[in-house]
Design a protein around this motif. Structure first.
Motif, PDB file in Angstrom:
ATOM      1  N   VAL A   5      28.564  49.642  37.716  1.00 10.31           N
ATOM      2  CA  VAL A   5      29.141  48.675  36.769  1.00 10.31           C
ATOM      3  C   VAL A   5      29.413  47.348  37.492  1.00 10.31           C
ATOM      4  N   SER A   6      28.614  47.058  38.514  1.00 10.56           N
ATOM      5  CA  SER A   6      28.882  45.893  39.369  1.00 10.56           C
ATOM      6  C   SER A   6      28.951  44.585  38.585  1.00 10.56           C
ATOM      7  N   ALA A   7      28.125  44.499  37.531  1.00 13.38           N
ATOM      8  CA  ALA A   7      28.089  43.238  36.796  1.00 13.38           C
ATOM      9  C   ALA A   7      28.993  43.266  35.573  1.00 13.38           C
ATOM     10  N   GLN A   8      29.647  44.416  35.343  1.00 11.07           N
ATOM     11  CA  GLN A   8      30.520  44.524  34.169  1.00 11.07           C
ATOM     12  C   GLN A   8      31.708  43.583  34.280  1.00 11.07           C
ATOM     13  N   ARG A  19      36.133  41.512  32.395  1.00 14.48           N
ATOM     14  CA  ARG A  19      34.769  41.638  31.893  1.00 14.48           C
ATOM     15  C   ARG A  19      34.036  40.299  32.066  1.00 14.48           C
ATOM     16  N   SER A  20      32.810  40.390  32.526  1.00 13.92           N
ATOM     17  CA  SER A  20      32.065  39.169  32.844  1.00 13.92           C
ATOM     18  C   SER A  20      31.968  38.219  31.652  1.00 13.92           C
ATOM     19  N   SER A  21      31.812  38.781  30.454  1.00 13.11           N
ATOM     20  CA  SER A  21      31.658  37.909  29.287  1.00 13.11           C
ATOM     21  C   SER A  21      32.958  37.184  28.959  1.00 13.11           C
ATOM     22  N   VAL A  77      30.556  35.153  26.338  1.00 16.72           N
ATOM     23  CA  VAL A  77      29.219  34.563  26.530  1.00 16.72           C
ATOM     24  C   VAL A  77      28.400  35.462  27.444  1.00 16.72           C
ATOM     25  N   GLU A 113      27.899  44.948  29.799  1.00 19.20           N
ATOM     26  CA  GLU A 113      27.726  43.738  30.602  1.00 19.20           C
ATOM     27  C   GLU A 113      27.070  44.020  31.944  1.00 19.20           C
ATOM     28  N   GLN A 114      26.675  45.267  32.124  1.00 18.31           N
ATOM     29  CA  GLN A 114      25.967  45.632  33.347  1.00 18.31           C
ATOM     30  C   GLN A 114      24.483  45.292  33.229  1.00 18.31           C
ATOM     31  N   TRP A 139      23.545  39.470  37.133  1.00 15.61           N
ATOM     32  CA  TRP A 139      23.551  38.623  38.329  1.00 15.61           C
ATOM     33  C   TRP A 139      22.243  37.835  38.423  1.00 15.61           C
TER      34      TRP A 139
END
Lengths: 190, 92, 956
Positions: free
Chosen positions: A107-110, A168-170, C565, C713-714, C778
């Motif tokens: 979930v690195s980009a979560q 959360r990234s978003s 976003v 979001e992954q 990323w």
């Protein structure tokens, strides 16, 4: 072909965040591998993952050799590592945990991490976080999943070094805007 | 802003939680064996108790765990919370 | 400008600094420390406005928030209506005018900032008067975390209005020491200008801090003007003091008539004399202080009119020494004057009978009918009130957990008593928290109180004349009188809540701080019942008015609702995308080229995807990792179709229903491994579906060895869509054999781009040949750009959600939540093929057998083609039977269904729609009518799939 470049969700905020005074330092944490680890509660007590026992006390986190292990639930943890590539970390953990009924998901980009420090750090967080962040109530090693402003966050107390916020990234842009707004009163005019 | 005591995370503001209706209404073992009326009771009918009521809550903005609680529907006060695998407390 | 009523010295104002302000167009002056009210009084102006209903002159009748009279509108520095002159702190450049009850909101956006802060304490003390200060000191000295909030600009409470001494020094010196000591305790938060306006559950208190209001235009822009403190206290000490209560008599509303304590406040705190010739009308001893203080300050006190037969022997002696006449057994029966009182009518009052009145000239009439403890916060906490016969007031009638009342708010009206009560109450609170008081916590001393003569409870001066009753004002702001209460009672109303609503008493900005108890008393009197039985109306937050802007705080403008976003957002912005809100997501709706409107842009984007290649940012799609030995079992139970039979490497479309059999979400499922699936949900369904899975796993099937984790979001997700998509994907990922044979529809493959893992999936939401590209966000920007580069030779066209909707609708693919509404089954959607007949059970299955779900007249999804090949049917339009004459029959007109999606199609070269129509599939080929703007538009019912029904393109 050139190497693929990584883009951080808060690139556009970096300059504004850098304007904040020492009382409120907000810095995006570098990219880090994060894996959501699930282990049945019965199997988790005393279980060491990558050499560190899983923190089984709710709302705590433990430092590891190159990252953190954060309690997210009675059978759920977030493990971070600065030294391992995300999908390899997932593979490693999946292999280790499968025998005890566990799972692992990259979930690195979560989420992205933010470090909030300075004498006003607690005050800024208190503008949008309803839990008690006083050092007596939220000392180093404590964590909480809660809301900051209107964003869900994982909040870690780093003690003297302030707080880490995982979002959360978003929602990162929203939260950065929110933090800048909350920190604005400490920015000297000029 | 009421506090609700998550069995894992302790007292948190009520906005961190979502309501899950009456507790201890298990999914029927064999829905196909039920009459239409029995099935409708499972799907559509819930108690509307005045007073102590066992109900489900989820700490949705926190640890995301479901738990049960006994709450007084007239005062909103929570009398106790317990984990989903705990037996239903005896209520009058 | 002259300030003839300013004393030569004294008061808490900074006489060295002069402030200019404008009121009702007049330029006036005042000093820092003044309120607008004190500055007006210093200039000799009592009248502030005229009343809302009767147009009677009204003035300043109290020195703080209980004033029902002095409403003003501030114009500069920023328009704000409905403020009280007595609570507006004076600043240079203030422009205001009086208000007859209604103000004007600014028509420009408020440029001030507002915010909120959460704060947690062991003990919250509300009120920094004598009781509150002692309580706060006691808690602070014990090492507790303390908050002390007080609504005034400085601490002291009632001590600011008098000449008391504490610990042998002037009381305000003691206050200053106390404040300094509190500041030395690191765990004490002390806030002035902060009103605790609401008490809620579990020790939660909201307080409004006015941070920069008093600075006017000089307020720093970066600091919030007002702040809502969200205080969570383990224990609350309410030390909010008491409001003086007026006595009602005829013409009691003229400017120049004010509460006795207010006169002392204006004198001692602001250095202002309320007039030159005063009459004091009282039912108790406290107003004598006002008479004596004013006399000492040079005011001619014409008389103290004491309604008690014997008055107060002791205070009478003091007055006589000061040369003040005392008329005991007397009342004020009326007043004279127009814009200002010119005389009081005073009459003997014996055994409830009023005698003949004589006229006493005066320019100010001070009134005291006793004291109402400020029990608002206690009552908000659902504390029961008790009527105290001696005080003629409601006092706390029970002990509450976690909230205690101290000092005059509890009915203790002498200074020494308040100090002692503050200590008693905070020690009880500390004890309940297991906090030990400090050894050096000493109770400050105050002079032994002189036992006052018993007060008389007098709500109104008896007057049988109905004409007089019409000028006996109970609520000055609402122009409501004793006659109005009598009319309410005469109409049969008995409940004080009904009397309030009938008369509107207590509904103005002051919420009945002076009129509420009077109304209870007068109502009880008229009904001939005890006041305890009448009770009070319910005290509700806020204690004083709070601006919506303050409650909104930081959640305004862009921070009103979080904008989610994707990793590509900046690219979309740079590409000129027009965005659409999908839940909290910002999604590109279309990418207009110069000169294009939405319609032309979407037709262009659609054509590209159907004839060349398009690309869309689908990253908002919900994604859930379902992992564990029982993953397939869980999915079999939750989806209507079979997922356990899915092969690793393959993809299946699935539908999810509630227990009622109604569709709640749909999407595709990728089997990543024997024990692992990736579930793709709709954008809006992401959180809902994960919660749904968690709910079943945690509450019903804890035995299942499976875990569900959000990976929305992954993975950034880019559908590459259209006949040339194979060329694009093949170019960028040369290691992957993208031929149909090697990589068929509804399968997926893992690959890599420069070492970065990438997943490709043959999934199509457009009916075209399509590849979804999944990659870590990323690298999303980099991969998106590579795809655009690879697609340039084929004219790759980014498209937005509008085009996506048209493409899917042409294929009859429903959007859950748009084409469905929670009453639609898979069968209604024509998806019986997605409902397993093999599985013994799954969520929703039993409901399909219910008679209501078998009804052939259920609404079913169909296509609609307007016969004129031109009209775009508005979504939501109703559908009715075809009417030969083109005129709607008289209502009720039976409805057949409604239009759920409607677009123009480049492919079909005509508009089309999807609709839910009763028995729709049986009606394919029929013509029905859709009323559009008063005209009946004939439309043909068709199957829902309008483009490539065989699926040849998609499978290619």
């Amino acid at each position: 072909m050139a190497e693929l470049l990584r883009t951080h969700p808060l690139e556009a905020w970096a300059a504004a965040l850098a304007e904040l005074p020492d009382e409120v330092r907000i810095t995006p944490e570098p990219f880090v591998a994060m894996v959501d680890v699930r282990v049945p509660a019965a199997a988790s007590e005393g279980l060491a993952v990558r050499g560190t026992p899983l923190p089984t006390a709710p709302n705590t986190w433990t430092p590891t050799a190159d990252g953190r292990m954060v309690w997210l639930g009675p059978d759920e943890w977030l493990l971070t590592s600065t030294g391992t590539v995300p999908h390899l970390l997932e593979e490693e953990l999946r292999d280790q945990l499968r025998p005890v009924g566990g799972t692992a998901v990259d979930v690195s980009a979560q989420r992205i991490g933010l470090r909030i420090s300075g004498t006003r750090a607690r005050e800024v967080l208190a503008k949008g976080c309803s839990i008690d962040l006083h050092p007596r109530a939220f000392p180093a090693g404590r964590s909480a999943q809660t809301t900051l402003g209107q964003a869900g966050v994982v909040l870690l107390s780093l003690g003297e070094e302030g707080f880490a916020v995982l979002v959360r990234s978003s929602f990162a842009g929203y939260l950065a805007s929110w933090l800048l707004d909350a920190g604005l009163e400490y920015v000297p005019l000029g | 802003m009421q506090l609700i005591a998550c069995p894992w995370c302790g007292p948190r503001e009520e906005v961190e939680f979502t309501y899950g209706g009456q507790a201890h209404v298990p999914y029927p073992d064999d829905p196909a064996a039920l009459s239409d009326e029995q099935w409708a009771h499972y799907v559509f009918f819930r108690d509307n108790t005045k007073g102590r009521f066992a109900e489900r809550w989820n700490h949705s903005a926190g640890c995301r765990r479901w738990f049960n609680a006994v709450r007084d529907t007239t005062s909103y006060r929570f009398q106790r919370v317990y984990r989903v695998d705990d037996p239903k407390p005896v209520t009058p | 400008m002259s300030t003839p009523f300013r004393t030569a010295e004294g008061g808490r104002i900074d006489r060295a600094t002069t402030l200019q302000f404008t009121f009702d167009g007049r330029s006036l002056t005042g000093h820092p420390g003044d309120t607008l009210a004190s500055a007006l009084l210093a200039s000799g102006q009592h009248q502030v406005a005229t009343s809302i209903r009767l147009g009677r002159p009204r003035g300043i009748s109290a020195a703080w928030a209980e004033d029902p009279g002095g409403l003003v509108q501030v114009e500069e520095p920023f328009p704000e209506p409905m403020l009280l002159a007595s609570t507006v702190e004076l600043f240079d450049g203030l422009v205001a005018h009086g208000l007859p009850g209604q103000g004007r909101l600014a028509d420009v956006p408020d440029s001030a900032r507002y915010d909120a802060v959460h704060h947690h304490v062991d003990v919250l003390v509300v009120g920094a008067g004598p009781a509150g200060l002692v309580a706060a000191l006691g808690a602070a000295r014990a090492g507790a975390r303390v908050a002390l909030v007080d609504e005034q600009s400085e601490a002291g409470g009632s001590l600011l209005s008098g000449t008391d001494r504490v610990d042998g020094v002037p009381a305000l010196d003691w206050v200053a020491d106390a404040v300094a000591e509190l500041a030395r305790h690191p765990e004490v938060l002390h806030l002035q200008r902060t009103t605790a306006f609401g008490v809620y559950d579990d020790g939660f208190v909201l307080a409004l801090e006015r941070r920069t209001d008093h600075l006017g235009a000089a307020a720093p822009r970066r600091v919030s003007r007002q702040r809502v403190w969200r205080i969570r206290a383990r224990s609350i000490v309410v030390a909010t003091g008491a409001h003086e209560r007026p006595v009602v008599f005829a013409d009691n509303d003229r400017p120049g008539i004010m509460l006795a304590r207010a006169a002392r406040t204006f004198l001692h705190r602001y250095g202002v004399l309320p007039g030159r010739e005063a009459v004091v009308f009282t039912t108790n001893d406290s107003a004598y202080d006002a008479a004596l203080d004013l006399a000492r300050a040079g005011v001619q006190v014409q008389a103290v009119v004491d309604a008690r037969p014997a008055g107060s022997p002791q205070r009478r002696a003091e007055c006589e020494r000061a040369g003040i006449r005392v008329l005991s057994g007397s009342v004020v029966t009326g007043t004279e004057g127009v814009e200002r009182i010119t005389s009081a009518l005073v009459a003997p009052f014996t055994d409830g009978e009023v005698g003949a009145a004589s006229v006493i000239p005066c320019d100010v009439l001070l009134v005291s009918g006793g004291w109402n403890p400020a029990v608002h916060l206690f009552s908000q906490a659902r504390g029961r009130l008790r009527y105290d016969e001696v005080l003629g007031a409601f006092v706390p009638g029970e002990e509450l957990d976690g909230l205690a009342v101290a000092g005059s708010a509890a009915g203790v009206l002498d200074l020494a008593g308040c100090l002692a009560d503050g200590q008693r109450v905070v020690r009880a609170a500390l004890s309940a928290l297991a906090i030990v008081p400090a050894a050096d916590d000493r109770l400050p001393s105050a002079p032994e109180p002189v036992v006052p003569a018993a007060p008389l409870v007098l709500w109104r001066v008896p007057d049988t004349s109905e004409a007089h009753a019409r000028t006996q004002f109970v609520d000055l702001q609402r122009d409501a009188t004793v006659a109005d209460i009598a009319r309410a009672v005469g109409a049969g109303l008995r409940s004080i809540e009904h009397v309030k609503r009938y008369t509107t008493i207590g509904t103005a900005h002051d919420q009945g701080k002076t009129s509420g108890v009077l109304t209870s008393g007068i109502t009880a009197e008229l009904l001939g019942i005890p006041v305890q039985d009448t009770g009070t109306t319910t005290f509700r937050p806020p204690y004083t008015p709070v601006a919506f802007a303050a409650l909104a705080g930081r959640d305004r403008g862009r921070l009103f609702d979080p904008e989610r976003v994707t990793a590509l957002h900046d690219w979309h912005v740079a590409a000129g995308a027009v965005f659409e809100d999908v839940g909290q997501w910002k999604r590109p709706r279309y990418y207009p080229q110069p000169g294009e409107d939405m319609e032309t842009a979407v037709l262009r984007e659609c054509a590209a995807a159907r004839t060349g290649v398009g690309i869309i940012d689908g990253s908002t799609l919900g994604k859930i990792d379902v992992q564990g030995p029982d993953a397939a079992v869980l999915l079999d139970r939750l989806y209507t179709n079979m997922m356990s039979s899915l092969k690793v490497g393959a993809v299946r479309y699935g539908v999810m229903c509630g227990v009622d059999g109604m569709v709640i979400d749909d999407g595709t499922v990728l089997r990543l491994a024997e024990d692992r699936f990736l579930v793709l949900t709709t954008t809006g369904g992401a959180a809902k579906v994960l919660d749904w899975m968690e709910e079943w796993v945690q509450t019903e099937w804890p035995d299942l060895r499976v875990h569900c984790t959000s990976v929305t979001e992954q993975w950034a997700t880019f559908p590459v869509v259209g006949p040339r998509s194979r060329d694009v994907v093949g170019t960028l990922f040369p290691d992957v054999d993208v031929s149909t044979e090697a990589f068929p529809f509804m399968t997926w493959r893992d690959t890599a781009l420069d070492g970065v893992p990438v997943r490709l999936a043959r999934i199509s939401f457009s009916g075209e040949l399509a590849f979804e590209v999944h990659v870590s966000p990323w690298y999303a920007v980099a991969v998106w750009q590579r795809l655009l580069e690879a697609g340039r030779p084929y004219g790759i066209t980014p498209y937005g959600t509008e085009t996506m909707h048209v493409l899917r609708a042409e294929k009859g693919y429903p959007i859950i939540g748009q084409d469905t509404d929670g009453t639609v089954t898979p069968h209604d959607l024509g998806m019986a093929w997605a409902v397993s007949k093999k599985k013994p059970d799954f969520i929703g299955k039993r409901s399909f057998a219910r008679p209501a779900n078998q009804d052939p007249r259920r609404k079913q999804l169909v296509g609609l083609l307007p016969v004129d090949r031109h009209t775009l049917l508005p979504e939501g339009s109703q559908i009715v039977e075809f009417v030969a004459d083109g005129e709607l029959p008289p209502p009720p007109v039976p409805m057949l269904g409604h239009v759920t999606s409607s677009y123009r199609s480049a492919e079909l070269a005509r508009p089309f729609a999807l609709a839910l129509v009763k028995g729709g599939r049986e009606r394919v080929g029929d013509t029905v009518h859709v009323p559009v703007n008063g005209t009946l538009v004939p439309v043909e019912v068709t199957g829902s799939v309008l483009v490539d029904p065989e699926g040849a393109r998609r499978d290619g």
